[in-house]
Scaffold this motif. Sequence first.
Motif, PDB file in Angstrom:
ATOM      1  N   THR A 103      32.551  51.761  50.384  1.00  0.00           N
ATOM      2  CA  THR A 103      32.083  52.466  49.192  1.00  0.00           C
ATOM      3  C   THR A 103      33.244  53.102  48.442  1.00  0.00           C
ATOM      4  O   THR A 103      34.317  53.360  49.002  1.00  0.00           O
ATOM      5  N   GLY A 104      33.012  53.375  47.156  1.00  0.00           N
ATOM      6  CA  GLY A 104      33.990  54.050  46.322  1.00  0.00           C
ATOM      7  C   GLY A 104      33.413  54.259  44.942  1.00  0.00           C
ATOM      8  O   GLY A 104      32.327  53.759  44.612  1.00  0.00           O
ATOM      9  N   SER A 105      34.115  55.026  44.106  1.00  0.00           N
ATOM     10  CA  SER A 105      33.624  55.315  42.761  1.00  0.00           C
ATOM     11  C   SER A 105      34.706  55.067  41.737  1.00  0.00           C
ATOM     12  O   SER A 105      35.902  55.017  42.054  1.00  0.00           O
ATOM     13  N   ALA A 106      34.285  54.900  40.484  1.00  0.00           N
ATOM     14  CA  ALA A 106      35.221  54.698  39.385  1.00  0.00           C
ATOM     15  C   ALA A 106      34.629  55.283  38.116  1.00  0.00           C
ATOM     16  O   ALA A 106      33.407  55.273  37.929  1.00  0.00           O
ATOM     17  N   SER A 107      35.487  55.803  37.254  1.00  0.00           N
ATOM     18  CA  SER A 107      35.073  56.246  35.925  1.00  0.00           C
ATOM     19  C   SER A 107      35.241  55.060  34.979  1.00  0.00           C
ATOM     20  O   SER A 107      36.336  54.510  34.858  1.00  0.00           O
ATOM     21  N   ALA A 108      34.160  54.667  34.321  1.00  0.00           N
ATOM     22  CA  ALA A 108      34.182  53.415  33.562  1.00  0.00           C
ATOM     23  C   ALA A 108      33.838  53.627  32.096  1.00  0.00           C
ATOM     24  O   ALA A 108      32.911  54.361  31.753  1.00  0.00           O
ATOM     25  N   THR A 109      34.618  52.989  31.239  1.00  0.00           N
ATOM     26  CA  THR A 109      34.278  52.840  29.824  1.00  0.00           C
ATOM     27  C   THR A 109      34.185  51.344  29.550  1.00  0.00           C
ATOM     28  O   THR A 109      35.178  50.627  29.666  1.00  0.00           O
TER      29      THR A 109
END
Length: 297
Positions: A274-280
């Motif tokens: 698992t992991g997270s990202a800030s996306a545009t």
Amino acid sequence: MGIAMVICLLPLGMTQTSCSADDDEPEVKEQQGDGRRPLQMTVADVPLTRATLTDNSSRLGASWNAGDAATYFNISSFTTDRMDYGTLSASSSAATSAFTGTVRCSVNDNIALLYPATAPIMSGENRGKFTISLSGQKGTLSDVAQRYHYVYGVGKVTSVTETTANASISSMQSLLALAKFEFNDGTNPIAVKTLSIQYYDDLYGPSELNYPLTGTVTPTAGDVAVVPATPDKWDEPLVITLDAETTDGVYVALFPVSGDNILFSVTNSEGTYTGSASATLRAGKYYPATLKLTKQE
């Protein structure tokens, strides 16, 4: 889930329905109404589309396939008791192609074109709109091209005869973003069998919001945007299930977002990461991205 990464930008078989009059006067009824009648239409040179996608590393090539089906929707004739829509088909396999089929119209009508062919909503508050679903993706480029790479444009009927009509269309806009995700655990690539995507809200502490699986498109004479359903913790995440594990990347069609936090969960034969990202993500853009995930114990 401590990573934070910005994904940066890289430069209907439907049957048309109509009210029928007595057998001896249907044409009179049509002419006494709004003046429109079914005509064999050609929409010339529909451009700039991605019905077939080719991965060229940082960008995608695009072309139609002959026979590709798109939905037409007559914006000008739409009323509370009338909806003219149906299917038009691409004539050739090329970057631009004529689309042909039968359309109920008159000169100067605005005709929306939506690919892939999608039935409009027939009743209720969203009557005359279209629902786009992201469910069931398989993670391949061909699957996205055939079922999820939605493009929209509006043509104008430029001329009509007794039996035919011609229309022109200046551009088509892509409604979704396309990403190619690859994952690693710092040094080694992570094989993907199942990818789960959901929103992540950390404004008031960690909170998981599941991904909107549908969006709504309202036909207009100008540009349109998909309005995604509001994500809710009780909804489902967007799940992409591949036929076989791969480290070669997972292609995913996504709704446009601006600076949203997204949670990724990858499952394979060795476990879950698992992991997270800030996306545009912008509509019509292609985002190849490599993300670092952490294996869950």
